[in-house]
Design an enzyme around this catalytic site. Sequence first.
Site, mmCIF file in Angstrom:
data_model
loop_
_atom_site.group_PDB
_atom_site.id
_atom_site.type_symbol
_atom_site.label_atom_id
_atom_site.label_comp_id
_atom_site.label_asym_id
_atom_site.label_seq_id
_atom_site.Cartn_x
_atom_site.Cartn_y
_atom_site.Cartn_z
ATOM 1 N N ARG A 137 0.807 -1.217 0.000
ATOM 2 C CA ARG A 137 0.000 0.000 0.000
ATOM 3 C C ARG A 137 0.841 1.269 0.000
ATOM 4 O O ARG A 137 0.476 2.274 0.624
ATOM 5 C CB ARG A 137 -0.983 -0.013 1.181
ATOM 6 C CG ARG A 137 -2.005 -1.139 1.137
ATOM 7 C CD ARG A 137 -2.889 -1.037 -0.107
ATOM 8 N NE ARG A 137 -3.761 -2.199 -0.239
ATOM 9 C CZ ARG A 137 -3.504 -3.240 -1.023
ATOM 10 N NH1 ARG A 137 -2.404 -3.285 -1.755
ATOM 11 N NH2 ARG A 137 -4.340 -4.239 -1.108
ATOM 12 N N SER A 159 -10.654 0.868 2.594
ATOM 13 C CA SER A 159 -10.100 0.161 3.753
ATOM 14 C C SER A 159 -9.368 1.144 4.662
ATOM 15 O O SER A 159 -8.575 1.958 4.193
ATOM 16 C CB SER A 159 -9.136 -0.933 3.304
ATOM 17 O OG SER A 159 -9.812 -1.908 2.538
ATOM 18 N N GLU A 206 -4.161 2.540 6.723
ATOM 19 C CA GLU A 206 -3.952 2.659 5.282
ATOM 20 C C GLU A 206 -4.388 4.041 4.823
ATOM 21 O O GLU A 206 -3.786 4.625 3.919
ATOM 22 C CB GLU A 206 -4.756 1.574 4.557
ATOM 23 C CG GLU A 206 -4.657 1.605 3.054
ATOM 24 C CD GLU A 206 -5.368 0.423 2.418
ATOM 25 O OE1 GLU A 206 -5.979 0.633 1.353
ATOM 26 O OE2 GLU A 206 -5.321 -0.687 2.964
#
Length: 305
Positions: free
Chosen positions: A177, A227, A297
């Site tokens: 990520r 997310s 995230e």
Amino acid sequence: MIDDAAREELEEAAGDAVRFDVPMSRFTSLGVGGPVDAMVTPETRSALARVLRVCAAHRLPHAVIGRGFNSIVRDDGLAGVALRLSRFRGLGVRPGAFVRSESGVSHQQITRFCQSLGLAGLEFGAGIPGTVGGWITMNAGIGHREMKDVVCELEVMTPTGRQIRHLGRQLLRFSYRALRGLAPGSVILSALFKVCISTRAEVKAEVDRLLAERASRQPLDLPSCGSVFKNPPGSFAGQLIEAAGLKGERIGGAQISTTHANFIVNSGGATASDVISLIAKARALVLCRTGIVLEPEVKVLGRGA
């Protein structure tokens, strides 16, 4: 705040594409966030370069916000300039089974484009919110496939707007990520993706399958930022949050989704402070119960971040 001289130069550089004191709640997927000093939606690369030169000359911070996924802007707002590259939507095929996409292209646009030509390899992006530029910055993906697996080259404008560089895959440092190694303030203009020849029917079937799977397990009916936490090694953030008894937990208008506990939704009237407090609560309780530190995230932007 932006002083009068910088404001005047931004207006000269961007014309009608610049607005001041714009509420970020209108441009983030969660619908929260205070005003940004200036928002620019450049129509061309030359306009973008002019704006970046003004930012550099006046030491104004700038951030590309795309469609505002994976981002929370604090209630006090965002200092400097927010850049929206929604006009950068070029798509084309290159010899040797490559697709060149500008950074403002959405998942719908690129998957439909590839589907229409029977080009496979980017189906995993179906349903991933945001734009190509955001995908690359976050190394977006699903369990077995990420941007790092398909990006061959990036076209990047330097932070001062004075140069465009083409960076091959060997120069790009992707991790979970994240894309690291670009100079802070660099702006991704486009990406070259490797694809393979397939059929329209096969590509469509895979896109439909992934969209149906996403719809069955993610809260698509309420605003969210995607997310919230990265999955820790060997586990899943959503399962840890659910096991801690927080599924459906609310603070103000922010709620941990009852569909998937790694999503926070705006159930109505949420503030950025509500969301940030709920993130902190989830992290604290999971740490207390499991000893696992959940790493966000989502990026928190704005004054005080």
